[in-house]
Scaffold this motif. Sequence first.
Motif, PDB file in Angstrom:
ATOM      1  N   ARG A 118       6.816   2.726  -4.583  1.00  0.00           N
ATOM      2  CA  ARG A 118       5.794   2.820  -3.339  1.00  0.00           C
ATOM      3  C   ARG A 118       5.207   1.556  -3.772  1.00  0.00           C
ATOM      4  N   LEU A 119       5.118   0.259  -4.187  1.00  0.00           N
ATOM      5  CA  LEU A 119       4.277  -1.035  -4.164  1.00  0.00           C
ATOM      6  C   LEU A 119       5.029  -1.600  -3.301  1.00  0.00           C
ATOM      7  N   ALA A 120       6.744  -1.828  -3.944  1.00  0.00           N
ATOM      8  CA  ALA A 120       7.691  -3.082  -3.377  1.00  0.00           C
ATOM      9  C   ALA A 120       7.477  -2.331  -1.960  1.00  0.00           C
ATOM     10  N   VAL A 121       7.550  -0.863  -1.068  1.00  0.00           N
ATOM     11  CA  VAL A 121       7.836  -0.983   0.204  1.00  0.00           C
ATOM     12  C   VAL A 121       6.481  -1.059   1.216  1.00  0.00           C
ATOM     13  N   LEU A 122       5.473  -0.476   0.324  1.00  0.00           N
ATOM     14  CA  LEU A 122       4.341  -1.380   0.451  1.00  0.00           C
ATOM     15  C   LEU A 122       3.834  -2.703   1.142  1.00  0.00           C
ATOM     16  N   ALA A 123       4.708  -3.683   0.460  1.00  0.00           N
ATOM     17  CA  ALA A 123       4.575  -4.699   0.831  1.00  0.00           C
ATOM     18  C   ALA A 123       5.588  -5.164   1.422  1.00  0.00           C
ATOM     19  N   GLU A 124       6.426  -4.813   1.670  1.00  0.00           N
ATOM     20  CA  GLU A 124       6.989  -5.052   2.686  1.00  0.00           C
ATOM     21  C   GLU A 124       6.900  -4.393   4.504  1.00  0.00           C
ATOM     22  N   LEU A 125       6.700  -3.351   4.400  1.00  0.00           N
ATOM     23  CA  LEU A 125       5.282  -3.331   5.393  1.00  0.00           C
ATOM     24  C   LEU A 125       4.512  -4.084   5.210  1.00  0.00           C
ATOM     25  N   ARG A 126       3.151  -4.363   4.802  1.00  0.00           N
ATOM     26  CA  ARG A 126       2.083  -4.889   5.059  1.00  0.00           C
ATOM     27  C   ARG A 126       2.811  -6.014   5.846  1.00  0.00           C
ATOM     28  N   SER A 127       3.893  -7.037   5.435  1.00  0.00           N
ATOM     29  CA  SER A 127       4.036  -7.971   5.695  1.00  0.00           C
ATOM     30  C   SER A 127       4.436  -8.227   7.201  1.00  0.00           C
ATOM     31  N   SER A 128       4.925  -7.056   8.316  1.00  0.00           N
ATOM     32  CA  SER A 128       4.844  -7.091   9.212  1.00  0.00           C
ATOM     33  C   SER A 128       3.298  -6.250   9.943  1.00  0.00           C
ATOM     34  N   MET A 129       2.569  -5.973   9.726  1.00  0.00           N
ATOM     35  CA  MET A 129       0.935  -5.429   9.718  1.00  0.00           C
ATOM     36  C   MET A 129       0.349  -6.209   9.618  1.00  0.00           C
ATOM     37  N   SER A 130       0.178  -7.572  10.189  1.00  0.00           N
ATOM     38  CA  SER A 130      -0.720  -8.648   9.598  1.00  0.00           C
ATOM     39  C   SER A 130      -1.920  -8.153  10.193  1.00  0.00           C
ATOM     40  N   ASP A 131      -2.581  -7.295  10.714  1.00  0.00           N
ATOM     41  CA  ASP A 131      -3.976  -6.819  11.350  1.00  0.00           C
ATOM     42  C   ASP A 131      -4.151  -5.175  10.135  1.00  0.00           C
ATOM     43  N   SER A 132      -3.743  -5.189   9.164  1.00  0.00           N
ATOM     44  CA  SER A 132      -3.730  -4.167   8.440  1.00  0.00           C
ATOM     45  C   SER A 132      -4.612  -4.077   7.533  1.00  0.00           C
ATOM     46  N   PHE A 133      -5.559  -2.837   6.621  1.00  0.00           N
ATOM     47  CA  PHE A 133      -6.458  -3.571   5.394  1.00  0.00           C
ATOM     48  C   PHE A 133      -6.184  -1.973   4.558  1.00  0.00           C
TER      49      PHE A 133
END
Length: 360
Positions: A118-133
């Motif tokens: 799950r954390l690997a997927v989260l890291a990938e998603l965060r890379s395209s969501m720079s404004d996310s918390f």
Amino acid sequence: MKYFGANVVESLSFPQFVPLAPNLVAAKFELMKFTPAKHILDDALASGQLRPGGHVIESSSATFALALSILCSLYDLRLTLVTGPTSQIVRWRLENLGAVLHTVQASKNCEGGIQQARLAVLAELRSSMSDSFWPQQYTNPLNSLSYNFIAERVLLSQPKIDSIVGTVGSGGSLFGIASVLQRENPNLEVIAVDHNRSAIFGAQAPRISKMCRETFEQILGMGAGIPMGNVNFESCDEVHWVPVPKMVQKVHELHRRTGMLVGASSGAALAVAEWRAAQKPSQHVLTILPDHGVRYVETIFNPTWLNNWNEDLVRDWGGPREVSSLQEVSEGWCRFKWGRRKYRHVAGSDPAPRPAGYNP
């Protein structure tokens, strides 16, 4: 916050204190993870890390996911969740509250590896969501600190507590509450409860029951296959590893006796707490029951589902067997005296390196 939010917050943040034996009281939560989720989001909004109308992203399949979904709905925030397999009722609740889900199926790479996947997927998603918390529930110190006011309420409303028993997932609730109680009573015994496929305390039983092996990712909100930054090993006196069928047996027994519907993690804590209270009748024991049983209506309260595991469920799992090393942890209920030691002093090394995406 929407105008009715204050009532929701009060009902979900504070546990009921339920006496279960002359020397045993349970802090029974409707949704325990609401407490740290609210504390973390409030801090992020106050500090500017999260802006009004902003975007929250987190890895969770269980009660922290539900807590974030409720809060983001109340606060008018967007929410993306990276989850593991979830029941239909949980998925409906998360999506009905507005969360966008990215589901990761059970990991076959290692025991308990669903968090890593799950954390690997989260890291990938965060890379395209720079404004996310990212709340970072596994390591955020606000997770543990959020339980201070609950511990203070325990001090005001309960007799002196000699032992606290709680399951460990992120580690926030047990060690957050215990840290406050230990200031009042330095001799307070902290008893952590894990399941015997989890790696949190450095032990994974090489042989486990079929029910443990095939259902723990589906029904448990405790245990992990990765290190957890909010676990305070040096305040932990004792660890119990409880098999899943024992947890389910205890949940069913509690319902027959009291009518209370709680989840499997609560069954694990209760089994250990009742054993402890019986062993030390002169001491007062507090246990933590973290959630309501509604998310388990398709599993541990479903006769058809239960029939799949009848062989394990009819077995008498008895009480704990004391082990002298982590290597002795087996498929049954095992007990180990941790002795407030550092992880490496017990396990022989530091915890395994953090996986991809685990970068607070």
